[in-house]
Design an enzyme around this catalytic site. Structure first.
Site, PDB file in Angstrom:
ATOM      1  N   GLU A 261       0.831  -1.201   0.000  1.00  0.00           N
ATOM      2  CA  GLU A 261       0.000   0.000   0.000  1.00  0.00           C
ATOM      3  C   GLU A 261       0.865   1.249   0.000  1.00  0.00           C
ATOM      4  O   GLU A 261       1.723   1.390   0.874  1.00  0.00           O
ATOM      5  CB  GLU A 261      -0.935  -0.020   1.224  1.00  0.00           C
ATOM      6  CG  GLU A 261      -1.910  -1.193   1.191  1.00  0.00           C
ATOM      7  CD  GLU A 261      -2.902  -1.206   2.353  1.00  0.00           C
ATOM      8  OE1 GLU A 261      -2.735  -0.393   3.288  1.00  0.00           O
ATOM      9  OE2 GLU A 261      -3.836  -2.010   2.315  1.00  0.00           O
ATOM     10  N   HIS A 279      -7.753   1.846   1.446  1.00  0.00           N
ATOM     11  CA  HIS A 279      -7.758   1.424   2.849  1.00  0.00           C
ATOM     12  C   HIS A 279      -8.571   2.398   3.707  1.00  0.00           C
ATOM     13  O   HIS A 279      -8.060   3.033   4.633  1.00  0.00           O
ATOM     14  CB  HIS A 279      -6.327   1.315   3.387  1.00  0.00           C
ATOM     15  CG  HIS A 279      -6.209   0.359   4.544  1.00  0.00           C
ATOM     16  ND1 HIS A 279      -5.103  -0.404   4.764  1.00  0.00           N
ATOM     17  CD2 HIS A 279      -7.072   0.040   5.551  1.00  0.00           C
ATOM     18  CE1 HIS A 279      -5.263  -1.157   5.838  1.00  0.00           C
ATOM     19  NE2 HIS A 279      -6.470  -0.903   6.336  1.00  0.00           N
TER      20      HIS A 279
END
Length: 529
Positions: A261, A279
């Site tokens: 990420e 997220h």
């Protein structure tokens, strides 16, 4: 007295500061400014962070006065829990702060996939009107598979039930009875993959769950399957997912989490039949505020010397109100135990008897160890490092429980073997509506003495005049005896006396009394808070 310093290293809600209250000196620092963070840490008793501040072994070492590190969120990737534990620093997080937000995001992904909401939005804003291209499907009467029936999975199940879905789940740790209560049918993972129209994942990422859903599982799926992961990246094999989407082996996917990420260069981002979000599971105002308020309350408990239910490095868990009054008593019994031990302790048993054992009493073992080590090691002792101190010294510790307590409603005992082959034990209970702390047995001698700051314990041969001797000596020295109990097994045998005194007794006076009564054992015990 100066207020304990609480250091806030990232932006938290005003409600977080309000929850801390007026008892602390709250200071702020930019946790991403390493030099500023390390400069501010030495004076801090508590450190509050979110995800950007790296609390590694160096930071823990610099924060030599830290009692607690609080992460206002769920994950602890930025906190070195091992280093904190070794330093006796409690680490807390807010494990339930985002569960509603995460559950709602998963539902949002399911609806987005079913009705092509993101694609339709993009198309319409581009000036198109392609209603037929975005014909979707209903959730009603579809089979929805839930991987993981923990706190978030349970919330998802409850919400999906309102859509009229057929709910199935894979969770090897959930009983059929619990699943039935939720209206969910338990299946194997392969069965769930083969029967589900939608799947949503809600399990932690561990070595066992990494890649749990891969090519073999997608080969079992319906071509109409839509799958969502708003849990942790890597539970779904991303390469296998990309291949299944690219070949239309399944109809669609929704991801809020990724192995890396941000997922730069991921082939998943090039596909049309996937909905992705960065997220966002905990990204609501409510979740952020709940996280801050939750850890602020934990900080208050930790700095007040209490066990914190959300501490991740303390094996205590939620403490039932029935158990809680026994914690300070057990700590004091641990101090008395260490004061009675005439040689090194080789093993410790913590015994809990009575109706209290219906509840989780593991915290009493921690309290006993904290009390035992309080006055015999130089470092600060906490619920965190007390078990580690026992392990480092090779002292095995057992918790023994028994629902039967013959004389008292509840009885707690710390008992241990010594290197010289002898055994030491001390038992206590709580009496009356005021829950008065009482010592009721020492080394097998029955006594009943209220726990106090200064105790003198003596073992000698039972005979007339002994009490008069130490009563006179203490009186001449200005030591007031506030209470006393004598325990013996038989007349003329050994007797044990416990004296509660109002002030410390000088060593030379203790030695004089020892000599005059020919005591086999005489020890002063000072209980510290």
């Amino acid at each position: 007295m100066a207020k304990p310093i609480v250091l806030i290293a990232e932006e938290l809600s005003p409600a977080t500061v309000d929850a801390l209250g007026p008892d602390f000196d709250v200071r702020n620092v930019d946790g991403t400014d390493r030099a500023a963070l390390l400069a501010a840490l030495p004076e801090a008793k508590a450190l509050l962070v979110r995800s950007a501040t790296q609390v590694d072994a160096e930071a823990v070492g610099v924060g030599r006065n830290l009692t607690v590190i609080a992460r206002a969120g769920v994950g602890l990737d930025n906190v070195d829990v091992k280093a904190a534990t070794e330093a006796g620093v409690m680490v807390v997080n807010a494990p339930t702060s985002n569960i509603v937000s995460a559950a709602e995001l998963a539902i949002g992904h399911l609806l987005s996939l079913a009705r092509f909401i993101p694609d339709a939005n993009h198309s319409l804003k581009a000036g198109e009107w392609k209603r037929s291209q975005f014909t979707g499907t209903e959730l009603f009467e579809k089979t929805v598979g839930i991987v993981g029936l923990g706190r978030i999975g349970t919330l998802v199940a409850q919400r999906l039930a309102a859509f009229g879905t057929e709910l199935v789940a894979y969770d090897p740790y959930v009983t059929p009875t619990r699943a039935q209560q939720l209206g969910v049918q338990l299946l194997s993972l392969d069965e769930l993959m083969a029967t589900s129209d939608f799947i949503t994942v809600h399990i932690p990422r561990t070595p066992e769950t990494t890649g749990l859903i891969g090519a073999e599982q997608f080969a079992l799926a319906k071509p109409s399957l839509r799958i969502v992961n708003a849990s942790r990246g890597g539970i779904i094999d991303e390469d296998a997912l990309a291949d299944a989407l690219r070949t239309n082996r399944i109809a669609g996917a929704g991801l809020d989490v990724f192995v890396n990420e941000p997922p730069k260069g991921s082939p998943l981002l090039e596909l049309d039949n996937i909905v992705v979000t960065p997220h966002l599971g905990a990204s609501t105002d409510e979740a952020q505020e709940k996280a801050g308020v939750s850890v602020a309350k934990s900080v208050r408990l930790a700095l007040g010397g209490e066990l914190v239910p959300d501490a991740v490095n303390v094996a205590g868990g939620v403490i039932d109100p029935t158990v809680r009054p026994g914690i300070p008593l057990m700590e004091k019994l641990g101090q008395i135990f260490s004061g009675l031990a005439a040689s090194p302790v080789t093993n410790i048993d913590v015994e809990v008897r009575g109706e209290i054992v219906e509840f989780d009493v593991n915290v009493l073992k921690l309290a006993a160890l904290k009390g035992y080590f309080t006055n015999i090691v130089s470092e600060a002792v906490s619920y965190v490092n007390a078990p580690l101190l026992a392990e480092q010294r090779g002292i095995p510790v057992r918790l023994l429980t028994d629902p039967v307590s013959d004389e008292y409603r509840n009885l707690i005992t710390i008992r241990g073997g010594l290197a010289d082959g002898t055994e030491v034990s001390v038992s206590g209970t709580l009496v009356g509506t005021k829950q008065t702390q009482k010592i009721v047995q020492i080394n097998g001698y029955d006594v009943e003495v209220t726990v106090a700051d200064y105790l003198v314990v003596m073992v000698y041969t039972d005979r007339p005049g002994v009490i008069a001797i130490f009563g006179r000596e203490f009186g001449d020295a200005g030591i007031n005896i506030a209470g006393m109990q004598v325990g013996r097994r038989e007349a003329g045998g050994q007797a044990l006396s416990v004296l509660v005194v109002d002030s410390p007794v000088a060593d030379d006076l203790l030695e004089k009394v020892r000599h005059e009564i020919d005591a086999d054992f005489l020890r002063q015990i000072v209980i510290t808070e």
